[in-house]
Structures are given as C-alpha cells and as structure tokens.
Design a protein around this motif. Sequence first.
Motif, PDB file in Angstrom:
ATOM      1  N   ASN A  27      49.175  37.380  45.783  1.00 30.46           N
ATOM      2  CA  ASN A  27      48.780  38.751  46.115  1.00 30.46           C
ATOM      3  C   ASN A  27      49.976  39.653  45.880  1.00 30.46           C
ATOM      4  OD1 ASN A  27      47.105  40.805  46.853  1.00 30.46           O
ATOM      5  ND2 ASN A  27      46.998  40.284  49.022  1.00 30.46           N
ATOM      6  N   THR A 108      38.654  36.870  43.719  1.00 31.83           N
ATOM      7  CA  THR A 108      39.316  38.023  44.310  1.00 31.83           C
ATOM      8  C   THR A 108      39.068  38.055  45.819  1.00 31.83           C
ATOM      9  OG1 THR A 108      37.374  39.440  43.982  1.00 31.83           O
ATOM     10  CG2 THR A 108      38.960  39.296  42.171  1.00 31.83           C
ATOM     11  N   LYS A 109      39.519  39.123  46.459  1.00 27.59           N
ATOM     12  CA  LYS A 109      39.351  39.248  47.900  1.00 27.59           C
ATOM     13  C   LYS A 109      37.901  39.526  48.296  1.00 27.59           C
ATOM     14  CE  LYS A 109      43.861  40.616  49.612  1.00 27.59           C
ATOM     15  NZ  LYS A 109      44.615  41.674  50.341  1.00 27.59           N
ATOM     16  N   SER A 127      43.424  28.655  47.052  1.00 25.42           N
ATOM     17  CA  SER A 127      43.332  29.606  48.156  1.00 25.42           C
ATOM     18  C   SER A 127      44.005  29.052  49.414  1.00 25.42           C
ATOM     19  CB  SER A 127      41.870  29.938  48.457  1.00 25.42           C
ATOM     20  OG  SER A 127      41.237  28.839  49.083  1.00 25.42           O
TER      21      SER A 127
END
Length: 434
Positions: A27, A108-109, A127
Amino acid sequence: MEAPWIRIVDLAPHEGQEVTLKGWIYNKRSSGKIHFLQIRDGSGFIQGVMERTAVPEETFQAAKGLWIEASVEVRGTVRRDERAPSGFELSVSDLVVVSNPVEEYPITKKEHGIDFLLDNRHLWLRSHRQQAILKIRDRVILSCRTYLHDRGFLLVDSPILTGSIGEGADGLFELDYFDQGKAYLAQTGQLYLEAAAAAYGRVYCFGPTFRAEKSKTRRHLTEFWMIEPEAAFFDHKDNMALQEDLVCHVVAQVLEHCRPELAFLERDTSLLERIVPPFPHITYDEAVGILQKLGSDIPYGDDFGGDDETLLTQQFEKPVFVECYPKGVKAFYMKQHPEREDLVLCDDLLAPEGYGEIIGGSQREDDLDRLLGRIREQKLPEESYSWYLDQRRFGSFPHSGFGMGIERLVAWICGLQHIREAIPWPRTIYRIHP
C-alpha cells in the motif's frame, strides 16, 4: 558502511540502526512532501516514511511511481513507534526498484466476490489476512509434529496411491494402475500405520488425503491434510486422552506464538483460553437424545450431519467427545464394544462454536475372526486386505489411533467461516485451479 539486510520480524534488535529491507509495496499514500510506503517481506509488515528532503529527488520520484506489489530494496533507520502494528517504522534514506508491475494489481481495497478471490488465489495469498491464517497453520503443524516427536512417535510416511480402501468405497478417487488393476488416492494412511505400529510401537503420518464426496458444505474439501497417530497397546481411553492433550497443546502454542495474527483476524482469544482439560464426554446414545430434545429429527442409528454437529457443539464451551457409535455407520476396522455388539469403540472430537468434527478415532479390531467378518459384511475385496490381516495373524495386540484434519483445526482456531481459507490451494468439487 553497507546497511545489513534484515527481515521485518527481526528488526527489534536494530532499533536506531540503518538496515536494508527487501520486499514488496502492499500500500502507499503520499502528500507533496512525504511518502508513506507500506512494505511486506513475508515475515511481517512495516511502514516506511520517505521525506522529500531526506532523499535525492530521483529517489522520491521513483517512489511516487511505484505500483502496488512493486518489489523493492529499501534502506532506512529503524524507529520505535508504539502505534505501528509491528512496533516500529522505517525512516527511509534510499530505495531501489527491483521490479514495478506492468499493470494495476487486480486485488484492491474494494470488496471482491469469493469466486474472484479464488480465481486469483495465487495473488490473494499475499494479503495480510491470508498471511495471518497461514502463519497460524504453520504453527499448528509444527506444534503437532513437535508434540508427537517429543512423546516417542516415529514419523512413517504412508503411500498416497493405494490398492486398499480405508474408509469405505464411497468417496474414492479411482485410477487405472498400469496392469495392476484399480488404485485409489489415499483416504487415510491408517492401515499402513497399524503395520508400522507393530514394528515401532508409536507412529504417525502427515500428508494429503483425498475424499471424492460431492459435498458443498463449508467444512469439506476434496484434498486436505491429516495428521494420524497410531499407538500400540493404547485402548479407547488412552486414545482419547492423547487427542485431548494434543489439542490443548496446539491451542496453547498458537496463543503463545500467534497473538498478533489472531488479533488481526479479530479472533476472540478468550474462547481459546478455555481449551484446557478435561473435555466433556457423551455417548452416541446421549448425543442423539440431546439433539432430539433440541428439535433435530435425526433417527437413532444415523451418523451426524453438519447441522447436527453444529447444534451439538453449541451446547459446550470446549471440544466434546462423542463416543461409541453404532457399528453400521463406522468403518470395518473399529473394535466391537465389549458390552454391546451393535456399537464400536470409537470417538469423534467436535470443536465448539459450531465447528464440528476435528478428530475421528477408534480402538482397532485386533481379533482376526471379527475383523474378517466385518470385511465380508461390507463386501470388501479380501485379497486387498491380506497384508492388513497379517497384523492379526502374527502377534496381534491392542492398538488405537486417530486422524486430525489440519484445515478443520485451523478454521476453528482462526474463527474462519469457510475451510477453504485454511489451506493455500483449496480443492473443492467446483475448483481445481489455480
């Protein structure tokens, strides 16, 4: 002087020192004068803070152009920061881009559907959540193996291709084995372990097992890993005592070594801290009575389904042993109950919170005539079991064992909703890729 390459998990002794980290950007956020780089290296996660005034302009611009999952080498000074999950931050002084992705990382988020995540399982493993689960899985396996080794159990690898059926003909993956006829992917290593127990006394195997059941429940996989101890001169009660002690040991080890991972998963550890001896014991007869009082329509003589196990385990705060099932719903090799011909000396250990069976075990039938009778009763091919029957022909002895499914144990300890997250590459009736 060159900054040493250190893994994130090992940063604590290097507080105040300059080090090099090698890993990936998971990130990033930036302002005009500062980059906050979230870095992972497989051992942990840390934030690197890059101030524009502290690095050359080309380095600052290189960091600005990083995509998620870019691989990097980062140099900086280790600073203690109690707010950070790792307890440290890195004040970045230099950055080398090893490889920047050629396109945007697909995970993605935003919320993704489970099918999308499973299609991209090879990427989903990166993750934070999946790393937490698999680190707990690693601790579970290590704890099991260390526990058994320290108690004199010898690791004996059993074959994955076998000509003998261990758990009944249903649910087998079958293939043609050259000119030898049919072979099967192993449902269990147990039959081979019984032979090994006659040689070494206490043994276990650990490996993949396969069930071709067309089950769609959250507890089932077609390929899973099982640890199977077998012990000479252990009776039914000895067997359950070993199971109880092993489970308590594993849970205690996870609590000791994996607190950060459990916290990230938001697992209520107070429920795991209750997992100490003794566990409650009920008979199959008592379990059916409890279920029927709670509204289940299970008839006496049937095996328990997932809903029955869920309902039953919700009545207990600890794992519960259900003992002595009817002979008709259990495997041919289980020892007949000494007082009731219709029952066998077996147990299922059911995890609390609705997680159901994590262990199945039994004392094995050591009487040759009874065992042969059960093989004929179930119409199994006697010639395939001639070697197995030799264990009763040449020095028969009482012995017991069990199989513990690693994924079910991990799912319970982690508090997972579905077993597919408890294994790196889940195999179900609908999925064999990636």
